[in-house]
Design a protein around this motif. Structure first.
Motif, PDB file in Angstrom:
ATOM      1  N   PRO A   1     -39.692 -37.504   6.359  1.00 13.30           N
ATOM      2  CA  PRO A   1     -38.846 -37.622   4.790  1.00 13.30           C
ATOM      3  C   PRO A   1     -38.646 -36.318   4.161  1.00 13.30           C
ATOM      4  CG  PRO A   1     -40.550 -40.293   5.425  1.00 13.30           C
ATOM      5  CD  PRO A   1     -40.667 -38.504   6.064  1.00 13.30           C
ATOM      6  N   GLY A   2     -37.841 -35.698   3.925  1.00 15.79           N
ATOM      7  CA  GLY A   2     -37.170 -34.705   3.035  1.00 15.79           C
ATOM      8  C   GLY A   2     -37.097 -33.329   3.819  1.00 15.79           C
ATOM      9  N   LEU A   3     -37.479 -33.462   5.469  1.00 14.92           N
ATOM     10  CA  LEU A   3     -37.031 -32.208   6.158  1.00 14.92           C
ATOM     11  C   LEU A   3     -35.987 -32.230   6.694  1.00 14.92           C
ATOM     12  CD1 LEU A   3     -40.115 -32.781   9.374  1.00 14.92           C
ATOM     13  CD2 LEU A   3     -39.845 -30.946   6.225  1.00 14.92           C
ATOM     14  N   ASN A   4     -34.954 -33.114   6.723  1.00 11.77           N
ATOM     15  CA  ASN A   4     -33.797 -32.931   6.544  1.00 11.77           C
ATOM     16  C   ASN A   4     -32.912 -32.599   6.308  1.00 11.77           C
ATOM     17  OD1 ASN A   4     -30.522 -33.782   7.066  1.00 11.77           O
ATOM     18  ND2 ASN A   4     -32.023 -33.933   8.739  1.00 11.77           N
ATOM     19  N   VAL A   5     -33.054 -32.230   4.678  1.00  9.10           N
ATOM     20  CA  VAL A   5     -32.004 -31.651   4.218  1.00  9.10           C
ATOM     21  C   VAL A   5     -32.958 -29.931   4.085  1.00  9.10           C
ATOM     22  CG1 VAL A   5     -31.216 -31.067   1.816  1.00  9.10           C
ATOM     23  CG2 VAL A   5     -30.935 -33.545   3.020  1.00  9.10           C
TER      24      VAL A   5
END
Length: 804
Positions: free
Chosen positions: A762-766
């Motif tokens: 969570p949170g890494l993609n953006v």
């Protein structure tokens, strides 16, 4: 083809005494009576009253057609054993003639010794009949429950390979192998005729193939029964045999005449075998070349369903395919059929064969061997009675010194080869390596420092590591390698089958049958444990980039894991020291099938000897030197199983450490694949607590796997964190290309593993879209490099673990 030798010095024709043959005939009739009783009866075993419907089984199951021929052979071989005090093992290729093998064991007394509730009297005979092909009873074939059997013969084709496997390193053993003419049509059996090119006439036992031509399969004629006699003779001679022929029982011929011909011919054959072995022993003592003999083969032509009903409802049965299974199908409801069955049973004159209490009369035992000479009681058919532990060398002397992870590169199987050479040296009569001409290719060539390939064919000046006697058996026939090894193990020895991973699929069905045999035998109290069947699969999917798609298939693991968990084990050691520790464990195990997949190419080594052993004992564990979670809860877990997936997972960790230094990454390596399974589903399974401790209950798990990815999902579907497990593995994308391009084709490469982490944490993609794009670009760069240069990019080839 004649009943006398066609070359060499003609053997003197013996004249068996009439009383001897009368006893043989009585035994044969008794075995036939017991065989028919097993197929049909559940009560009234001695026909003390007329047959009634309630005496007949409600479901008639079994195979009569081949059975009288098997009984005929057994009776005559018994005469030879008793006369010569010859240790012998009978392998019945048409194992669907199980009633005959069971009848022989009961007559010899070994059945009652093994199964005490089946006594040698009327009560025991009733139980013998009732239990056959009956719920809660015994199978219809020569299964593991049958004393004297090592070849069930349900799936046809493996009898002759099993026979030679049992004969290797058993110089005093005669293995008589009855080959059904239906079985003779199978590819496995057709290839097995080559086995005599590998059997040494001094160091190994004698195999006597008996090709039983009764003319028919289930509903059709057989090939070898219909070709010209001269063509059949040429075929057998071309395979290096000296054919003998016994034919009889047709057109109502008196069986006494057939007994005389069979006894005389067997006497000639055994005399010829003695001459062959004496001549070879003389050559061996004199230091001369031991020539490949022309071993006898017996062709036995008798009617299918011999001595059974000639006609049923006006249709010919004896001597046709209609005799294959149950010649009289309606005996429970059809009065005429039931009367015909009773006449058939009484034709054997049971009152002459069994006393008032149902015990075999004394004259039946005139030529029955005693003790371990009984074919139904020979310890060679219960190999655990003969099995002795291997003298295994310590792995420390052959281990790779790993100062730090990745500090040295070696071939894992190359290191194993040196250890196996010592295993061979320490166990010169009880351990063999089988393989389809791949021992050197698989980097095990160190074994040739202490032994050779055994071969009795023509030797030429340019041959290397080939001799008349050796511990390695190579033939480009995986079925033959498997069959030899099964026969060798089931008769009480140890061995290893090394093979290209993709082509071991050729023995899928043989593996099935052996696994079923082990599963059954583990529940039989008198079957002693035998050495494990050990596969070493190398030249595997990720390093067959040069051979292409046809050589790329890791699916044998999927096939293996369909079997009962008590039987199968699968190991994926990531480097040389873990391979050594794994193989040491496998060669000491019993009643198992161990599949070990390991690479042969030089690659980085990760664990020292002590670490490797500890890791293998655990079967699974985190590598703290590759983790960045510092003992805390990780953000993501990278799992890996297999040598190439381990490299890619570690390279992905390296990239994550560089580009996302604050990300807490845990790396878990799996050696024993079954550790992933629930402890309730497999003896090696991890408890839920231990699994959750390694893989967490809610964090993303990116798993790099050697084989098809759905296997990991299958093994972990009960786990709490299964919804978060994402697996990369082989997805049937292959071609002739470079090693790294192969992993990219299947999205198993380090860059794609990093992409998976970015996508699932969570949170890494953006936040790290640029890094994700960089990983995509790196894949394109490496793909372009292979297309331009024909090789992998130098930074891929030269990558090492950064802490080295």
């Amino acid at each position: 083809m004649t009943s006398a030798p066609t070359e060499a010095t003609p053997a003197p024709r013996s004249r068996p005494e009439p009383d001897d043959l009368a006893a043989v005939d009585a035994w044969w009739r008794a075995a036939n009576y017991l065989s028919v009783g097993q197929i049909y009866l559940m009560a009234n075993p001695l026909l003390r009253e007329p047959l009634r419907p309630e005496h007949i089984k409600p479901r008639l199951l079994g195979h009569w057609g081949t059975t009288p021929g098997l009984n005929f052979v057994w009776a005559h071989v018994n005469r030879v054993i008793s006369r010569d005090r010859q240790a012998a093992l009978m392998i019945t290729g048409p194992g669907h003639g199980g009633p005959g093998v069971v009848a022989a064991a009961w007559l010899e007394g070994s059945y009652t010794e093994r199964w005490t509730h089946v006594s040698r009297d009327a009560e025991g005979m009733a139980e013998l009949f009732r239990q056959f092909s009956f719920p809660g009873g015994i199978p219809s074939h020569a299964a593991a429950q049958t004393p004297g059997s090592i070849n069930e013969g349900g799936e046809l084709g493996y009898s002759l390979a099993h026979a030679y496997g049992a004969a290797f390193d058993n110089p005093d053993l005669l293995v008589t192998c009855v080959i059904g003419d239906g079985e003779a049509e199978t590819g496995a059996l057709a290839g097995s005729w080559q086995s005599n090119t590998f059997a040494h006439p001094v160091h190994d036992g004698t195999v006597l193939p008996i090709l039983h031509l009764n003319g028919y399969k289930i509903a059709n004629s057989t090939v070898l029964s219909r070709i010209r006699a001269e063509d059949l003779q040429a075929l057998l001679e071309g395979h290096g045999h000296l054919p003998y022929l016994v034919e009889g029982g047709f057109d109502g011929e008196d069986p006494a005449a057939v007994h005389r011909r069979m006894a005389a011919t067997l006497d000639e054959i055994t005399a010829e075998i003695r001459r062959i072995r004496e001549r070879a022993a003389e050559q061996h003592r004199a230091g001369r070349d031991v020539e490949r003999p022309r071993w006898p083969v017996l062709v036995l032509r008798t009617p299918k369903g011999w001595t059974g009903p000639t006609e049923v409802d006006g249709r010919q049965v004896e001597g046709t395919w209609r005799a294959h299974q149950v010649p009289l199908p309606g005996v429970r409801d059809d009065d005429d059929h039931r009367a015909q069955l009773e006449r058939w049973l009484r034709s054997y004159r049971p009152e002459e064969l069994f006393d008032d209490d149902g015990r075999p009369r004394e004259h039946l035992s005139a030529h029955v061997p005693s003790g371990d000479l009984r074919m139904s009681a020979t310890p060679h058919s219960n190999g655990g009675e003969l099995l002795r532990d291997l003298r295994l060398p310590t792995i420390a002397e052959h281990a790779v010194d790993v100062a730090a992870p990745g500090a040295v590169s070696v071939s894992a199987t190359g290191a194993l080869g040196g250890w196996l050479a010592e295993v061979v040296r320490r166990n010169p009569e009880t351990f063999r390596i089988m393989g389809p001409d791949e021992t050197v290719s698989n980097k095990l060539q160190a074994v040739f420092d202490v032994t050779d390939r055994q071969f009795l064919g023509r030797l030429e000046a340019g041959d290397e590591d080939v001799a008349r006697h050796g511990r390695v058996l190579e033939v480009l026939n995986e079925q033959l390698c498997q069959g030899w090894l099964e026969g060798y193990l089931l008769s009480g020895r140890h061995g290893l089958f090394n093979c290209y991973e993709a082509f071991v699929h050729i023995v899928d069905s043989m593996f099935n049958q052996h696994a079923k045999w082990l599963e059954e035998s583990r529940g039989i109290p008198w079957r002693r444990p035998v050495a494990a069947l050990n596969y070493l699969l190398t030249s595997h999917v990720w390093r067959q980039d040069h051979n292409g798609f046809s050589h790329q298939d890791p699916g044998f693991l999927d096939h293996v894991l369909n079997k009962q968990p008590e039987i199968v084990r699968a190991y994926l050691p990531p480097d040389a020291n873990t391979l050594l520790a794994t193989m040491e464990h496998c060669l000491a195990s019993r009643d198992l099938i161990n599949v070990v997949v390991a690479g042969k190419n030089e690659q980085q080594q990760w664990l020292g000897p002590d670490e490797a052993r500890a890791h293998c004992v655990r079967g699974i564990g985190l590598w703290d030197w590759a983790c960045t979670d510092a003992g805390s809860e990780p953000d993501v877990v990278l799992g890996c199983a297999g040598d190439v997936p381990t490299i890619e997972a570690l390279a992905a960790v390296d990239l994550l450490r560089t580009h996302l230094p604050g990300l807490k990454v845990r790396l878990v390596n799996v050696v024993d694949l079954m550790r992933l399974q629930d402890e309730r589903a497999h003896p090696h399974g991890l408890s839920d607590r231990d699994f959750d401790g390694l893989f967490t209950t809610d964090k993303p798990v990116i798993f790099a796997y050697h084989g098809y990815p759905w296997m990991i999902h299958r093994l972990t579907y009960r786990r709490t964190n299964h919804p978060n497990i994402h697996v990369r593995g082989y997805v049937e994308e292959g071609t002739t290309t470079t090693p790294f391009d192969m992993v990219m084709l299947n999205d198993l490469d380090r860059f794609h593993l990093v992409i998976d982490v970015i996508d699932r944490v969570p949170g890494l993609n953006v936040a790290h879209a640029a890094l994700r794009q960089h990983m995509v670009d790196e894949r394109l760069r490496c793909r372009d490099h292979t297309r331009r240069t024909g090789a992998d990019a130098p930074d891929i080839v030269d990558w090492t673990w950064p802490d080295t």
